[in-house]
Design a protein around this motif. Sequence first.
Motif, short mmCIF file in Angstrom:
data_model
loop_
_atom_site.label_atom_id
_atom_site.label_comp_id
_atom_site.label_asym_id
_atom_site.label_seq_id
_atom_site.Cartn_x
_atom_site.Cartn_y
_atom_site.Cartn_z
N GLY A 5 0.60 -1.16 0.08
CA GLY A 5 0.01 0.12 0.22
C GLY A 5 0.97 1.31 0.00
O GLY A 5 1.84 1.38 0.86
N ALA A 6 0.55 2.27 -0.85
CA ALA A 6 1.68 3.25 -1.20
C ALA A 6 0.85 4.45 -0.26
O ALA A 6 1.27 5.60 -0.28
CB ALA A 6 1.54 3.60 -2.47
N GLY A 7 -0.20 4.39 0.37
CA GLY A 7 -1.08 5.67 1.02
C GLY A 7 -0.53 5.97 2.17
O GLY A 7 0.18 5.31 2.71
N VAL A 8 -1.19 6.93 2.95
CA VAL A 8 -0.89 7.26 4.12
C VAL A 8 -1.81 6.29 5.28
O VAL A 8 -2.87 5.94 4.89
CB VAL A 8 -1.18 8.66 4.47
CG1 VAL A 8 -0.94 9.11 6.33
CG2 VAL A 8 -0.42 9.69 3.82
N SER A 9 -1.02 5.78 6.04
CA SER A 9 -1.78 4.76 7.12
C SER A 9 -1.74 5.35 8.77
O SER A 9 -0.64 6.14 8.91
CB SER A 9 -1.19 3.35 6.97
OG SER A 9 -0.04 3.39 7.46
N GLN A 10 -2.70 4.95 9.23
CA GLN A 10 -2.67 5.62 10.58
C GLN A 10 -3.29 4.55 11.43
O GLN A 10 -4.05 3.63 10.98
CB GLN A 10 -3.83 6.80 10.70
CG GLN A 10 -3.23 8.08 9.87
CD GLN A 10 -4.27 9.31 10.32
OE1 GLN A 10 -5.03 9.80 9.39
NE2 GLN A 10 -4.45 9.55 11.53
N SER A 11 -2.75 4.47 13.01
CA SER A 11 -3.14 3.56 13.66
C SER A 11 -3.22 3.97 15.09
O SER A 11 -2.57 4.93 15.35
CB SER A 11 -2.20 2.40 13.74
OG SER A 11 -0.89 2.85 13.91
N PRO A 12 -4.23 3.71 16.01
CA PRO A 12 -5.30 2.53 15.66
C PRO A 12 -6.42 3.40 14.93
O PRO A 12 -6.30 4.60 14.76
CB PRO A 12 -5.81 2.26 16.87
CG PRO A 12 -5.66 3.36 17.94
CD PRO A 12 -4.38 4.05 17.10
N SER A 13 -7.29 2.48 14.17
CA SER A 13 -8.31 3.32 13.36
C SER A 13 -9.24 4.13 14.50
O SER A 13 -9.99 4.81 14.13
CB SER A 13 -8.88 2.37 12.45
OG SER A 13 -9.48 1.09 13.05
N ASN A 14 -9.48 3.22 15.63
CA ASN A 14 -10.49 3.75 16.52
C ASN A 14 -9.66 3.48 17.89
O ASN A 14 -9.09 2.46 18.18
CB ASN A 14 -11.78 2.96 16.62
CG ASN A 14 -12.69 3.34 15.40
OD1 ASN A 14 -13.43 4.32 15.77
ND2 ASN A 14 -12.84 2.33 14.52
N LYS A 15 -9.87 4.31 18.75
CA LYS A 15 -9.60 4.24 20.02
C LYS A 15 -10.52 4.86 20.91
O LYS A 15 -11.00 5.97 21.02
CB LYS A 15 -8.16 5.30 20.18
CG LYS A 15 -7.56 5.34 21.77
CD LYS A 15 -6.98 3.82 21.90
CE LYS A 15 -6.21 4.10 23.40
NZ LYS A 15 -5.76 2.73 23.75
N VAL A 16 -10.79 4.07 22.03
CA VAL A 16 -11.74 4.45 23.20
C VAL A 16 -10.90 4.54 24.48
O VAL A 16 -10.20 3.32 24.68
CB VAL A 16 -12.68 3.69 23.26
CG1 VAL A 16 -13.88 3.92 24.50
CG2 VAL A 16 -13.79 3.66 22.10
N THR A 17 -10.90 5.73 25.00
CA THR A 17 -10.19 5.79 26.41
C THR A 17 -10.90 6.19 27.38
O THR A 17 -12.06 7.09 27.24
CB THR A 17 -8.90 6.57 26.04
OG1 THR A 17 -7.86 6.37 27.25
CG2 THR A 17 -9.17 8.11 25.69
N GLU A 18 -10.52 6.08 28.47
CA GLU A 18 -11.16 6.96 29.79
C GLU A 18 -10.38 8.28 30.06
O GLU A 18 -9.23 8.24 29.71
CB GLU A 18 -10.88 5.86 31.02
CG GLU A 18 -11.86 4.65 30.88
CD GLU A 18 -11.68 4.05 32.13
OE1 GLU A 18 -12.46 2.94 32.55
OE2 GLU A 18 -10.64 4.26 33.04
N LYS A 19 -11.31 9.00 30.46
CA LYS A 19 -10.62 10.43 31.06
C LYS A 19 -9.90 10.28 31.77
O LYS A 19 -9.64 9.42 32.81
CB LYS A 19 -11.91 11.38 31.56
CG LYS A 19 -11.57 12.74 31.86
CD LYS A 19 -12.70 13.30 32.74
CE LYS A 19 -12.23 14.58 33.24
NZ LYS A 19 -13.43 15.52 33.79
N GLY A 20 -8.51 11.06 31.45
CA GLY A 20 -7.27 11.27 32.34
C GLY A 20 -6.39 10.25 31.84
O GLY A 20 -5.19 10.29 32.23
N LYS A 21 -6.68 9.26 30.74
CA LYS A 21 -5.57 8.53 30.49
C LYS A 21 -4.75 9.10 29.23
O LYS A 21 -5.22 10.01 28.73
CB LYS A 21 -5.99 7.40 29.73
CG LYS A 21 -6.92 6.20 30.98
CD LYS A 21 -5.63 5.52 31.92
CE LYS A 21 -6.50 4.88 32.70
NZ LYS A 21 -6.95 3.59 32.28
N ASP A 22 -3.65 8.61 29.02
CA ASP A 22 -2.78 9.09 27.91
C ASP A 22 -3.04 8.39 26.73
O ASP A 22 -3.25 7.13 26.83
CB ASP A 22 -1.25 8.98 28.15
CG ASP A 22 -0.80 9.84 29.26
OD1 ASP A 22 0.05 9.98 29.76
OD2 ASP A 22 -1.82 10.79 29.60
#
Lengths: 114, 112
Positions: A1-18
């Motif tokens: 794949g020659a495109g721009v990739s990003q990870s993760p696609s989805n991220k759920v976190t709790e308030k206060g976490k990094d």
Amino acid sequence: GAGVSQSPSNKVTEKGKDVELRCDPISGHTALYWYRQSLGQGLEFLIYFQGNSAPDKSGLPSDRFSAERTGGSVSTLTIQRTQQEDSAVYLCASSHYGLGNEQFFGPGTRLTVL
Amino acid sequence: TQLLEQSPQFLSIQEGENLTVYCNSSSVFSSLQWYRQEPGEGPVLLVTVVTGGEVKKLKRLTFQFGDARKDSSLHITAAQPGDTGLYLCAGAITGTASKLTFGTGTRLQVTL
């Protein structure tokens, strides 16, 4: 794949976490950009890299946000002590040389802070 | 302060209709781009205009850059369902070398 990739696609976190969001630009692109997009809205500029340096960090909303780029390639956007207002889609783009060239966008990371 | 205002924000039309989307600012841009974004994907560049008064055509899409380089329009002729998406204008402000300022976006839905 020659495109721009990003990870993760989805991220759920709790308030206060990094969280760390990753961007792999198109090989050979020297310029890299991070944007934030709230639901259905336009894009908000965060930071721009030329090579490994960031000449423009003016869009970072607070000191909880930081980004780095190593080897002129991969970039990581870090959000410390996440808040609910940080919930958005974070988009990365890369271009050859700089602003005058077409920016190619990745699919984004959808961040949800509970 | 939003530097680039787009209108309308939402547009729902039937296949075959024509439409125009506007992008306005009080700032002068050295260049202006139009992007289309589909759900779950990043924006994709449609066109870049750099000269005041410039008109560019891309099949059924016509893009115009204002004479004063403060505004732009996108006209779609005979819209098709495949034109559905979020349309974003983005300008490079003269004197800023690094970033694009994006407009507020126009969400277009074309139905059969």
